[in-house]
Design a protein around this motif. Structure first.
Motif, PDB file in Angstrom:
ATOM      1  N   GLY A   1       0.781  -1.231   0.000  1.00 15.86           N
ATOM      2  CA  GLY A   1       0.000   0.000   0.000  1.00 15.86           C
ATOM      3  C   GLY A   1       0.810   1.278   0.000  1.00 15.86           C
TER       4      GLY A   1
ATOM      5  N   VAL B   1       1.494   3.684   3.784  1.00 11.69           N
ATOM      6  CA  VAL B   1       0.108   3.249   3.870  1.00 11.69           C
ATOM      7  C   VAL B   1      -0.443   3.566   5.254  1.00 11.69           C
TER       8      VAL B   1
ATOM      9  N   GLN C   1      -2.443   2.241   7.900  1.00  8.25           N
ATOM     10  CA  GLN C   1      -2.986   0.940   8.261  1.00  8.25           C
ATOM     11  C   GLN C   1      -4.397   1.049   8.812  1.00  8.25           C
TER      12      GLN C   1
ATOM     13  N   LEU D   1      -6.931   0.878   6.095  1.00  6.66           N
ATOM     14  CA  LEU D   1      -7.066  -0.337   5.301  1.00  6.66           C
ATOM     15  C   LEU D   1      -8.431  -0.982   5.564  1.00  6.66           C
TER      16      LEU D   1
ATOM     17  N   THR E   1     -10.428  -3.996   5.979  1.00  8.30           N
ATOM     18  CA  THR E   1     -10.241  -5.421   6.251  1.00  8.30           C
ATOM     19  C   THR E   1     -11.553  -6.025   6.728  1.00  8.30           C
TER      20      THR E   1
ATOM     21  N   LEU F   1      -8.575  -7.984   1.834  1.00  6.95           N
ATOM     22  CA  LEU F   1      -7.805  -8.148   3.059  1.00  6.95           C
ATOM     23  C   LEU F   1      -8.713  -8.665   4.178  1.00  6.95           C
TER      24      LEU F   1
ATOM     25  N   ARG G   1      -8.604  -9.980   8.469  1.00 10.27           N
ATOM     26  CA  ARG G   1      -7.851  -9.843   9.704  1.00 10.27           C
ATOM     27  C   ARG G   1      -8.316 -10.899  10.708  1.00 10.27           C
TER      28      ARG G   1
ATOM     29  N   LEU H   1       2.311  -5.605   8.671  1.00 10.58           N
ATOM     30  CA  LEU H   1       2.357  -5.807   7.223  1.00 10.58           C
ATOM     31  C   LEU H   1       3.648  -6.468   6.757  1.00 10.58           C
TER      32      LEU H   1
END
Length: 820
Positions: A366, A441, A443, A446, A448, A469, A471, A504
């Motif tokens: 990312g 990126v 996080q 993101l 997820t 993505l 998690r 990551l």
């Protein structure tokens, strides 16, 4: 793929008056034993063969039961040359799963012994005459420690209960008798009705290893790779001669971030070179792509400062025949040793000898990175170009300019990348400035999706949305298995999986499992407590071309194997690629390249195939859910690739009928060897051991014919060789009914007169599915064909005359869809 198919494969040769391609016979079995065991009627009384067991300490074990009319115990020991112990133990209690073996360096590790976990095992690689001390101390509870040390061959070489009179803690001090991998078993002294329990601290002290916690020079001591090697340095030239399948090894020292190029060049003979490079833990970090016949090249970025091992061998499988022997030069060259930091400006210089320079860029999934380059002298005539590449030298982005140039991209996965600056006008010289910028990126931003253990979900990969993505939370030491597969037969998705930690950092990745386009990370052991991310995507990630729906599953713990009416399980404790094969009475073989058979047999799990995505507890399992057809079942445990190690590997092969163990084989295999055993099922449900098993080294043609057919896909081009030792090669592909395909085999070297055959999944040559010469002007073979069904097909490439032919050489095979 199938064993018997190679006997039938040249029936087509009647067309050109050639003899049949007979399957080469293997080494005769060491011995034969027949042990009837009732497969369905547990009241039956089997006969008994009395011998004494000698199990490997690392293999799976079984809990014996009393011998009654319903149970029996039989152990058949082959001679020492076969290194085989076969144990048949029908019992209501299934054999336990293999105990995991944890790697241990110098230092201490904590553990726990109780009734549920009565022992723990650890491994380390040691050198001959190295001094080691092992101590096991109780830290809580009533534990009475007992420690055992097993050698590289699996034999017990030392044990201790009390280190001194009145002292319950255990200790071993020994000088190692040989180089190799040793196993420590930490357990308890078993005596009396009440067994001790508690926690312990196990400490390994080594005479030539820096103690844990003390900074040491990783270059000061030459590592024990477990194989003999020659040390080379950058710009040095190593030499050697290869005459068989035994690799030669070289080692060198590199710094983190070094971009290295390894070139293995043939200097005499017909050697077809092959190269691999491993780190000091024997993990593969690079292998050559097939380039020219006389040369193999690897580009690799070194992940850490330390020692690296180079494996030099040959691409062709032969026994010293043409195309497989010769001398070589090995050249190790450092192309770059600069890690470019974000915000840092560097100055470089183009010269007549150096028109291109390469830098290392570390980035995470990312991150948006940009590189800007401009020449110092506006009148120098330099024409700059910038390319951002992955470690496979595949371009992510590129740009050109007259004096000023910028390249930008979004990073598709956490990894090192290459930034290559080039002068497109080699006659110009001069300096340039280069700067790297990055927008990290976020996080928290993101997107997820939550995924829990034993959950399954569905998703969709498209050109606009090429990745998803997920998690989940995990704990240190937990085993996780992640599987991604196309959700339907209509989905064209070629799945790709990446497992990352919460920061990551990439931990594991997989493209294809077995011969399918599904992806699987099997039984990966989590390194710490915390959150983890799963990236579900397609082969090529954002640059890929496939799309479609998928199913994603996450499970925790050891994979639960399905016994069924008949099953075979193979497990071992190394990163090596061992494979399980079962040939049913109909002549169809179930294995990694052909996971299902019409008889109902299926491959449940495959591990370490092609040395890709090693498992912490590798296992392979083939089973029939119900009603396996009566007849003989031939089972192979085959050590097909060392994956960077050369030592023998201990394994356990278990055959069960209706969940009851019929045979347990525990032994060692060297690279290339296979164990073959045979059982018979009757129409009335009885099971017999026909052949207790023998270890053989298959011939080169057997290795190619029986070792599994590699997948070739539309648009792929592969190169291989026909020799007197390997006169036929086989490939598989999947197609749809009504598709027109064109298959070509083009001669590259020698005087090869190629012949191709198109066969169905049962290894029957399709009508008119053969071609010798594409036309009167060439010896190359070409076949255009309309596929009669949707499913798997097999391509056989051989030569005119097959085994009795005389032509030799390399060829290029391609399969294309015909668009009309």
């Amino acid at each position: 793929m199938k064993n018997l198919r190679r006997v039938l494969f040249v029936l087509c040769s009647l067309w050109i008056a050639m003899p049949l391609l007979a399957q080469e016979a293997g080494t005769p079995s060491v011995g034969t034993a027949t042990v009837p065991v009732a497969a369905t009627d547990t009241a039956a009384t089997p006969s008994t063969v009395a011998v004494s067991p000698s199990p490997s300490p690392i293999a799976a074990t079984a809990t014996p039961t009393a011998v009654t009319a319903a149970t029996a115990e039989a152990t058949i020991s082959a001679d020492a040359g076969a290194r085989l112990v076969t144990t048949a133990q029908p019992s209501p209690t299934p054999t336990s799963t293999p105990i995991p073996v944890f790697p241990l360096q110098a230092g201490s590790i904590e553990g726990n012994i109780n009734d549920a976990i009565p022992l723990a095992r650890y491994s380390f690689t040691g050198s001959r005459d190295e001094g080691v001390a092992i101590t096991m101390d109780t830290t809580s509870g009533s534990l009475d420690p007992f420690v055992i040390l097993y050698g590289p061959d699996g034999s017990q070489i030392a044990s201790n209960d009390d280190r001194a009179p009145g002292e319950r803690n255990a200790a071993i001090s020994i000088s190692l008798p040989a180089s190799g991998t040793y196993t420590i078993e930490a357990t308890r002294f078993s005596q009396g009705e009440t067994l001790s329990t508690g926690t312990f601290r196990l400490t390994l002290t080594r005479s030539n290893v820096q103690p844990t916690g003390t900074p040491g020079d990783p270059l000061a001591e030459r590592p024990n790779f477990g194989v003999p090697y020659t040390v080379v340095a950058y710009q040095d030239l190593g030499t050697g001669r290869i005459v068989d399948d035994q690799p030669l090894y070289f080692a060198f020292v590199g710094q983190q971030g070094d971009l290295v190029r390894l070139i293995l060049s043939r200097t005499s003979g017909d050697l077809l070179p092959r190269l691999r490079i491993y780190d000091d833990q024997r993990r593969e970090i690079g292998r050559d792509a097939q380039t020219r016949d006389s040369e193999a090249i690897i580009y690799a970025t070194l992940p850490q400062t330390g020692w690296y091992l180079i494996e030099a061998t040959r691409r062709a499988s032969g026994n010293g025949s043409a195309g497989s022997a010769g001398t070589f030069d090995l050249f190790v060259n450092r192309l770059a040793n600069a890690i470019l930091q974000v915000g840092e400006q560097v100055t470089g210089n183009f010269t007549a000898e150096t028109s291109s320079l390469t830098y290392i860029v570390n980035a995470r999934l990312g991150d948006q990175i940009s590189a800007t380059m401009f020449t110092v002298d506006a009148n120098a005539g330099i024409q700059p170009a910038l390319d951002i590449l992955d470690l496979g030298l595949r371009p992510l982005e590129g740009a050109t300019g007259e004096r000023f140039v910028t390249a930008r991209t979004t990073i598709p996965r956490s990894a090192p990348y290459l930034l290559r600056v080039t002068n497109r006008n080699p006659s110009a010289m001069g300096a340039f400035n280069l700067r790297l910028s990055s927008i990290p990126v976020n996080q928290a931003a993101l997107v997820t999706r939550p995924l829990g253990y034993n959950d399954q979900t569905e998703g969709l990969i498209t050109s606009g949305e090429p990745l998803d993505l997920y998690r989940f939370s995990g704990k240190t030491g937990e085993l996780v298995t992640i599987t991604m597969s196309a959700a339907s037969v209509r989905s064209a998705l070629d799945s790709y999986l990446i497992l990352m930690d919460g920061d990551l950092n990439e931990l594991a990745a997989n493209d294809d499992t077995s011969a399918s386009r599904d992806a699987r990370i099997a039984q990966f052991r989590l390194p710490k407590d915390g959150d983890y991310l799963i990236l579900a995507s397609r082969s090529g990630l954002a640059g890929g071309t496939t799309a479609g729906s998928y199913q994603l599953a996450l499970t925790a713990g050891e994979i639960r194997l399905t016994n069924g009416a008949l099953s075979a399980s193979l497990d071992w404790a190394s990163p090596a690629d061992l494979n399980l094969f079962v040939r049913d009475p109909q002549g169809r073989t179930i294995t990694w390249s052909s996971p299902n058979a019409p008889s109902g047999g299926a491959l449940q799990i495959d591990s370490n195939t092609g040395c890709s995505t090693p498992s912490d507890q590798p296992v392979e399992h083939i089973y029939w859910p119900s009603a396996p057809p009566p007849g003989d079942y031939v089972v192979w445990a085959w050590y097909q690739d060392g994956c960077g190690q050369s030592a023998p590997t201990a394994f356990s092969l278990t055959l069960r009928v209706n969940g009851e163990p019929l045979i347990v084989n525990e032994s060692l295999l060297n690279i290339g060897e296979r164990l073959e055993t045979t059982i018979r099922l009757t129409a009335t449900g009885e099971a017999f051991v026909v052949d207790s098993g023998a270890i053989t080294l298959p011939s080169p043609q057997q290795t190619v014919s029986e070792g599994g057919d590699p997948v070739i896909r539309f648009g792929d081009v592969v190169e291989a060789e026909i020799t007197d030792a390997v006169y036929a090669r086989f490939y598989q592909f999947s197609g749809n009914q009504g598709e027109r395909v064109r298959i070509t085999a083009e001669r590259l070297t020698g005087d090869l007169d190629a012949l191709i055959l198109l066969r169905n999944a049962a290894d029957q040559t399709l009508p008119d599915g053969l071609n010798d010469d594409a036309d009167d002007s060439t010896r190359d073979a070409a076949l255009t064909y309309t596929l009669p069904y949707t499913g798997q097909y097999v391509i056989a490439v051989t030569r005119y005359g097959v085994r009795d032919g005389t032509t030799l050489g390399r060829y290029r095979l391609s399969v294309q869809r015909v668009v009309e």
